[in-house]
Motif scaffolding. Sequence first.
Motif, PDB file in Angstrom:
ATOM      1  N   MET A 186       0.833  -1.211   0.000  1.00  0.00           N
ATOM      2  CA  MET A 186       0.000   0.000   0.000  1.00  0.00           C
ATOM      3  C   MET A 186       0.870   1.265   0.000  1.00  0.00           C
ATOM      4  N   TRP A 187       1.843   1.305   0.950  1.00  0.00           N
ATOM      5  CA  TRP A 187       2.709   2.481   1.039  1.00  0.00           C
ATOM      6  C   TRP A 187       3.567   2.620  -0.202  1.00  0.00           C
ATOM      7  N   LYS A 188       3.971   1.439  -0.711  1.00  0.00           N
ATOM      8  CA  LYS A 188       4.822   1.448  -1.901  1.00  0.00           C
ATOM      9  C   LYS A 188       4.033   2.011  -3.088  1.00  0.00           C
ATOM     10  N   ASN A 189       2.779   1.551  -3.231  1.00  0.00           N
ATOM     11  CA  ASN A 189       1.939   2.040  -4.332  1.00  0.00           C
ATOM     12  C   ASN A 189       1.697   3.535  -4.233  1.00  0.00           C
ATOM     13  N   LEU A 190       1.461   3.978  -3.001  1.00  0.00           N
ATOM     14  CA  LEU A 190       1.205   5.389  -2.762  1.00  0.00           C
ATOM     15  C   LEU A 190       2.446   6.216  -3.130  1.00  0.00           C
ATOM     16  N   ARG A 191       3.609   5.668  -2.744  1.00  0.00           N
ATOM     17  CA  ARG A 191       4.861   6.340  -3.015  1.00  0.00           C
ATOM     18  C   ARG A 191       5.079   6.459  -4.528  1.00  0.00           C
ATOM     19  N   ILE A 192       4.786   5.377  -5.233  1.00  0.00           N
ATOM     20  CA  ILE A 192       4.968   5.375  -6.689  1.00  0.00           C
ATOM     21  C   ILE A 192       3.985   6.343  -7.349  1.00  0.00           C
ATOM     22  N   ALA A 193       2.738   6.341  -6.876  1.00  0.00           N
ATOM     23  CA  ALA A 193       1.724   7.241  -7.441  1.00  0.00           C
ATOM     24  C   ALA A 193       2.137   8.696  -7.237  1.00  0.00           C
ATOM     25  N   LEU A 194       2.610   8.992  -6.038  1.00  0.00           N
ATOM     26  CA  LEU A 194       3.047  10.349  -5.722  1.00  0.00           C
ATOM     27  C   LEU A 194       4.226  10.738  -6.610  1.00  0.00           C
ATOM     28  N   LEU A 195       5.115   9.795  -6.762  1.00  0.00           N
ATOM     29  CA  LEU A 195       6.308  10.030  -7.578  1.00  0.00           C
ATOM     30  C   LEU A 195       5.917  10.348  -9.026  1.00  0.00           C
ATOM     31  N   LEU A 196       4.996   9.560  -9.577  1.00  0.00           N
ATOM     32  CA  LEU A 196       4.560   9.766 -10.962  1.00  0.00           C
ATOM     33  C   LEU A 196       3.898  11.126 -11.133  1.00  0.00           C
ATOM     34  N   LEU A 197       3.131  11.500 -10.118  1.00  0.00           N
ATOM     35  CA  LEU A 197       2.435  12.788 -10.147  1.00  0.00           C
ATOM     36  C   LEU A 197       3.437  13.941 -10.185  1.00  0.00           C
ATOM     37  N   VAL A 198       4.416  13.857  -9.316  1.00  0.00           N
ATOM     38  CA  VAL A 198       5.425  14.918  -9.256  1.00  0.00           C
ATOM     39  C   VAL A 198       6.241  14.942 -10.548  1.00  0.00           C
ATOM     40  N   LEU A 199       6.562  13.764 -11.056  1.00  0.00           N
ATOM     41  CA  LEU A 199       7.338  13.689 -12.290  1.00  0.00           C
ATOM     42  C   LEU A 199       6.581  14.340 -13.448  1.00  0.00           C
ATOM     43  N   ALA A 200       5.260  14.102 -13.497  1.00  0.00           N
ATOM     44  CA  ALA A 200       4.445  14.703 -14.557  1.00  0.00           C
ATOM     45  C   ALA A 200       4.436  16.220 -14.420  1.00  0.00           C
ATOM     46  N   ALA A 201       4.354  16.682 -13.167  1.00  0.00           N
ATOM     47  CA  ALA A 201       4.299  18.127 -12.919  1.00  0.00           C
ATOM     48  C   ALA A 201       5.582  18.834 -13.331  1.00  0.00           C
ATOM     49  N   VAL A 202       6.706  18.163 -13.179  1.00  0.00           N
ATOM     50  CA  VAL A 202       7.963  18.829 -13.500  1.00  0.00           C
ATOM     51  C   VAL A 202       8.361  18.661 -14.967  1.00  0.00           C
ATOM     52  N   ALA A 203       7.656  17.789 -15.682  1.00  0.00           N
ATOM     53  CA  ALA A 203       8.026  17.521 -17.083  1.00  0.00           C
ATOM     54  C   ALA A 203       7.984  18.789 -17.939  1.00  0.00           C
ATOM     55  N   GLY A 204       6.926  19.590 -17.749  1.00  0.00           N
ATOM     56  CA  GLY A 204       6.794  20.821 -18.517  1.00  0.00           C
ATOM     57  C   GLY A 204       7.926  21.780 -18.246  1.00  0.00           C
ATOM     58  N   GLN A 205       8.263  21.907 -16.967  1.00  0.00           N
ATOM     59  CA  GLN A 205       9.349  22.810 -16.592  1.00  0.00           C
ATOM     60  C   GLN A 205      10.674  22.346 -17.191  1.00  0.00           C
ATOM     61  N   GLN A 206      10.850  21.018 -17.228  1.00  0.00           N
ATOM     62  CA  GLN A 206      12.089  20.474 -17.779  1.00  0.00           C
ATOM     63  C   GLN A 206      12.264  20.860 -19.238  1.00  0.00           C
ATOM     64  N   LEU A 207      11.160  20.849 -19.966  1.00  0.00           N
ATOM     65  CA  LEU A 207      11.215  21.200 -21.381  1.00  0.00           C
ATOM     66  C   LEU A 207      11.682  22.649 -21.539  1.00  0.00           C
ATOM     67  N   LEU A 208      11.133  23.527 -20.690  1.00  0.00           N
ATOM     68  CA  LEU A 208      11.515  24.938 -20.740  1.00  0.00           C
ATOM     69  C   LEU A 208      12.987  25.118 -20.369  1.00  0.00           C
ATOM     70  N   GLU A 209      13.411  24.392 -19.315  1.00  0.00           N
ATOM     71  CA  GLU A 209      14.802  24.490 -18.869  1.00  0.00           C
ATOM     72  C   GLU A 209      15.745  24.014 -19.968  1.00  0.00           C
ATOM     73  N   ARG A 210      15.345  22.935 -20.623  1.00  0.00           N
ATOM     74  CA  ARG A 210      16.172  22.371 -21.669  1.00  0.00           C
ATOM     75  C   ARG A 210      16.340  23.364 -22.815  1.00  0.00           C
ATOM     76  N   ARG A 211      15.231  23.992 -23.209  1.00  0.00           N
ATOM     77  CA  ARG A 211      15.296  24.982 -24.284  1.00  0.00           C
ATOM     78  C   ARG A 211      16.206  26.139 -23.887  1.00  0.00           C
ATOM     79  N   ALA A 212      16.046  26.602 -22.630  1.00  0.00           N
ATOM     80  CA  ALA A 212      16.815  27.771 -22.178  1.00  0.00           C
ATOM     81  C   ALA A 212      18.309  27.464 -22.117  1.00  0.00           C
ATOM     82  N   THR A 213      18.664  26.237 -21.690  1.00  0.00           N
ATOM     83  CA  THR A 213      20.082  25.934 -21.519  1.00  0.00           C
ATOM     84  C   THR A 213      20.742  25.484 -22.810  1.00  0.00           C
ATOM     85  N   GLN A 214      19.955  25.193 -23.838  1.00  0.00           N
ATOM     86  CA  GLN A 214      20.576  24.782 -25.104  1.00  0.00           C
ATOM     87  C   GLN A 214      20.452  25.846 -26.190  1.00  0.00           C
TER      88      GLN A 214
END
Length: 257
Positions: free
Chosen positions: A1-29
Motif C-alpha cells: 500500500m505504502w509502496k503504491n502510494l509512493r509510486i503514485a506520488l512520484l509519478l504525479l510529481v514527475l508529470a508536474a515537473v516535465a513541462g518545466q524540464q522542457l523549458l529548462e532544456r530549451r533555455a540551456t541549449q
Amino acid sequence: MWKNLRIALLLLVLAAVAGQQLLERRATQAWKETLWVGIFPLNADGSASAQAYIASLTPADFADIEAFFAREAHRYGLALETPVHIELYPPGPQLPPTLAADAGLIGRAWWTLELRWFAWRHSDFPGHAPARIRIFVLYHDPSTLERVPDSHGLQKGLVGVVHAFADETLAGSNAMVIAHELMHTVGASDKYDLASGLPLYPLGFADPQQEPLYPQAATELMAGRRPLSAAEAQIPPNLSHVIVGPATALEIRWTRP
Ligand SMILES: [Zn+2]
C-alpha cells in the motif's frame, strides 16, 4: 500500500515537473545568453583540511572551466563570448542526498527528486544572483580515501553533484570533473564504456582519424580519459588538452544536425 502510494506520488510529481524540464532544456541549449553556473562547495567528510581548502577557494580556481567552455564553443563557431559563467557561492552546511549503489529505477528517480528539492533549498544566498545550473562540489580530505564516490550531473533539474579531493595539486582534475558533469546538465551523454571505463571509438576519441591512433594527443570531455592504447586510458591533469567532440557538440546544440 505504502509502496503504491509512493509510486503514485512520484509519478504525479514527475508529470508536474516535465513541462518545466522542457523549458529548462530549451533555455540551456539556446546559447544566446551566458549560462550562470553556481559552484556550491561543501565539506564532504567534516574534516579540518577540507574546511581549510574550501575557505581558500576563490573564483580564479574555476576560471579554467569558464575559459574551456569559451574556447570550445568558439571552435564550433558559437558567437556568444562567454557561453558559461562560473560563480562561486558560499559553502553550505548540509550535504545533498546520496544515491545508493544498488538503487533501482524507482530509487534513482526518487533520489533525483530529493536532489532537486535539496538544490532548491540550498542554492539561495542573499547578495548572489540565483544560478541556473547548480553544481554541489563535495570536498574530501585526500588522506582518508583513495577514490572519491561517483559524481553525477542531471539535465533534469539542472543540478550536479561532484566529489572532489581537497588538494590544490588535484584542482585541474577536479575542474575536469566539474566540466564533465556540467556538460551532462546541458544534455551531453557519456562516451566511455561503462564496464571498462575506456573511451568509446570513435565518439570518445578527440581525433578518431589520428595516425597512429594511439596514444591520442587529447581527451574528449565526455570520455573523461585520454586513450593511450587499446587497453589503457589516462585521466588528464587539467582541461588544457581536453576538447568537446562533434557528437557532444551536437547533443548540447552547439551544432545542428
Ligand atoms: Zn558522465
